[in-house]
Design a protein around this motif. Structure first.
Motif, short mmCIF file in Angstrom:
data_model
loop_
_atom_site.label_atom_id
_atom_site.label_comp_id
_atom_site.label_asym_id
_atom_site.label_seq_id
_atom_site.Cartn_x
_atom_site.Cartn_y
_atom_site.Cartn_z
N SER A 15 0.73 -0.98 -0.13
CA SER A 15 0.19 -0.15 0.16
C SER A 15 1.12 1.13 0.02
CB SER A 15 -0.44 -0.06 1.41
OG SER A 15 -1.30 0.95 1.16
N GLY A 16 0.04 2.51 -0.33
CA GLY A 16 0.80 4.00 0.12
C GLY A 16 2.07 3.85 -0.40
N ALA A 36 4.72 -7.66 3.40
CA ALA A 36 3.63 -7.05 3.98
C ALA A 36 3.06 -8.24 4.18
CB ALA A 36 2.89 -6.31 2.86
N ALA A 57 4.49 -10.88 5.77
CA ALA A 57 5.20 -11.16 7.08
C ALA A 57 4.26 -10.31 8.26
CB ALA A 57 7.08 -10.71 7.45
N ALA A 86 6.96 -0.18 6.63
CA ALA A 86 5.81 -0.63 7.39
C ALA A 86 6.20 0.16 8.25
CB ALA A 86 5.85 -2.45 7.82
N GLY A 87 4.60 0.18 8.24
CA GLY A 87 4.26 1.61 10.25
C GLY A 87 2.87 1.86 9.91
N TYR A 88 2.11 2.12 11.07
CA TYR A 88 1.10 2.39 11.54
C TYR A 88 1.08 3.33 12.13
CZ TYR A 88 0.13 -0.70 14.74
OH TYR A 88 0.28 -1.70 15.84
N ARG A 104 2.59 -3.60 20.71
CA ARG A 104 2.37 -3.78 18.89
C ARG A 104 3.08 -2.89 18.49
NH1 ARG A 104 -0.99 -3.88 15.38
NH2 ARG A 104 -0.87 -5.84 13.45
N LEU A 135 11.18 4.86 7.16
CA LEU A 135 10.68 6.25 6.83
C LEU A 135 9.74 6.18 8.95
CD1 LEU A 135 9.24 6.62 4.24
CD2 LEU A 135 10.67 5.02 4.12
N PRO A 180 8.44 11.84 5.37
CA PRO A 180 7.37 12.84 4.82
C PRO A 180 6.24 14.16 6.15
CG PRO A 180 7.51 10.67 4.69
CD PRO A 180 8.41 10.72 6.02
N GLY A 181 5.46 14.67 5.55
CA GLY A 181 4.15 15.59 5.70
C GLY A 181 3.31 14.29 6.48
N ALA A 182 1.52 15.19 5.95
CA ALA A 182 1.19 14.39 5.37
C ALA A 182 0.66 13.76 4.11
CB ALA A 182 -0.24 14.98 5.99
N ILE A 183 0.54 12.09 3.38
CA ILE A 183 0.12 12.48 2.75
C ILE A 183 -1.27 10.93 2.28
CG2 ILE A 183 1.54 10.38 1.37
CD1 ILE A 183 3.87 12.89 1.58
N THR A 185 -2.44 8.74 2.06
CA THR A 185 -2.70 6.49 1.80
C THR A 185 -3.25 6.56 2.55
OG1 THR A 185 -0.89 6.71 3.41
CG2 THR A 185 -0.13 7.08 1.39
N GLU A 186 -3.75 5.10 2.75
CA GLU A 186 -4.21 4.74 3.64
C GLU A 186 -3.83 4.56 5.07
OE1 GLU A 186 -4.43 0.48 2.89
OE2 GLU A 186 -4.70 0.18 0.70
#
Ligand SMILES: NC(=O)c1ccc[n+]([C@@H]2O[C@H](COP(=O)([O-])OP(=O)(O)OC[C@H]3O[C@@H](n4cnc5c(N)ncnc54)[C@H](OP(=O)(O)O)[C@@H]3O)[C@@H](O)[C@H]2O)c1
Length: 285
Positions: A15-16, A36, A57, A86-88, A104, A135, A180-183, A185-186
């Motif tokens: 994604s993204g 992912a 993974a 990968a990140g959230y 988590r 990132l 990054p600033g606000a992008i 994506t999901e």
């Protein structure tokens, strides 16, 4: 590095920003291992572009990260480009965010990044060549209220990257931080999904804080037009293919609004600035 096909490994490839980076590096002729959980998406990508290897993974699970470590370390072809993407994010008052949710988040955003880096370094060291792209976020240098734990993971990514950059430079390995600033994506949708329930069940006391913050951020984001992930993927591609990449690249909305003031102001000044921008200055509950 000669004409041999290079191997890149990109986490968060479904994604993204990660997905866009997979496409760009595959088009440039890299063999790209895309990591992912949602394999269907990467398998689909691999049917459109040559050289993409889907690798499943769940990076929140230490056992799966260990299997990935083993897979990387045992490959005959070393990974020469690693994009730890990968990140959230999770949101909520620190008082209320469950510790297991924070653990988590750190597994995905920080510990897996460290372990995957450990897996790639021996091969890079042996080649005396490699690029590691981590990132971070604008939130790697300041923290929004109600987002302290996400910012903590990204501050840690910044520290790891800064130390590693100097540590492995003698081996010809480059370490690049992307902020990054606000992008678009999901990312935001995932953060809402992970935390809406928590925010709705919040203590009464926090309601006015959430409301003031929500109004201020709503107003701020209403004025912004968010760029797509291509903006960041292009920077990653440039950094990876450059002879002398910069240590840090910053791009996107919120850089001007928050990151630049953070670098210009002292702690007290920025604290006040953040409180004002987020609608919390002078709020008494
Ligand atoms: N978008 C922004 O505004 C923004 C701003 C600053 C920094 N960033 C950073 O940029 C990076 C990429 O974010 P994005 O905006 O492209 O978000 P995105 O579209 O939500 O993509 C996130 C990626 O991370 C993967 N991921 C999440 N949890 C995972 C897990 N447990 N195991 C394995 N993979 C996992 C997802 O794959 P699966 O769900 O398929 O596993 C997905 O491919 C993140 O590190 C984020 O913190 C984003």
């Amino acid at each position: 590095m000669g004409e041999r096909k290079q191997t890149a490994l990109i986490t968060g490839a479904s994604s993204g920003i990660g997905r866009e980076t997979v496409i760009r590096l595959a088009k440039r002729g890299y063999r790209v291992i895309g990591v992912a959980r949602r394999m269907d998406r990467i398998v689909q990508l691999s049917s459109h572009f040559d050289g993409i290897i889907p690798k499943k993974a769940d990076l929140s699970r230490p056992d799966e990260v260990e299997s990935l470590y083993k897979y990387i370390i045992e490959r005959s072809e070393p990974v020469t480009v690693l994009v730890n993407n990968a990140g959230y994010s999770i949101r909520g008052a620190l008082e209320e965010v469950p510790l297991h949710g924070i653990r988590r988040l750190f597994e995905v955003n920080l510990f897996s990044l460290i372990r995957i880096t450990q897996a790639c370094l021996p091969g890079m060291r042996e080649q005396r060549y490699g690029t590691i792209v981590n990132l971070s976020s604008v939130a790697g240098k300041f923290a929004f209220p109600m987002s302290g734990v996400y910012a903590a993971t990204k501050h840690a990514v910044e520290a790891i990257s800064d130390a590693l950059r100097v540590e492995v430079r003698p081996f010809g390995i480059r370490v690049v931080t992307i902020r990054p600033g606000a992008i678009a994506t999901e990312f935001n949708e995932v953060a809402n999904r992970m935390t809406n329930e928590l925010v709705q069940q919040s203590e009464e006391d926090y309601r006015p804080v959430q409301e003031a913050l929500g109004t201020a951020m709503g107003r701020l984001f209403g004025q912004l037009s968010l760029p797509g992930p291509g903006l960041i993927a292009e920077i990653i591609e440039k950094a990876v293919t450059s002879d002398s990449p910069k240590p840090v690249y910053t791009a996107g909305p919120l850089v001007k609004e928050f990151l630049e003031p953070r670098f210009k102001m002292d702690d007290e000044g920025f604290d006040r600035y953040m409180a004002e921008k987020t609608g919390l200055l002078g709020l008494k509950v």
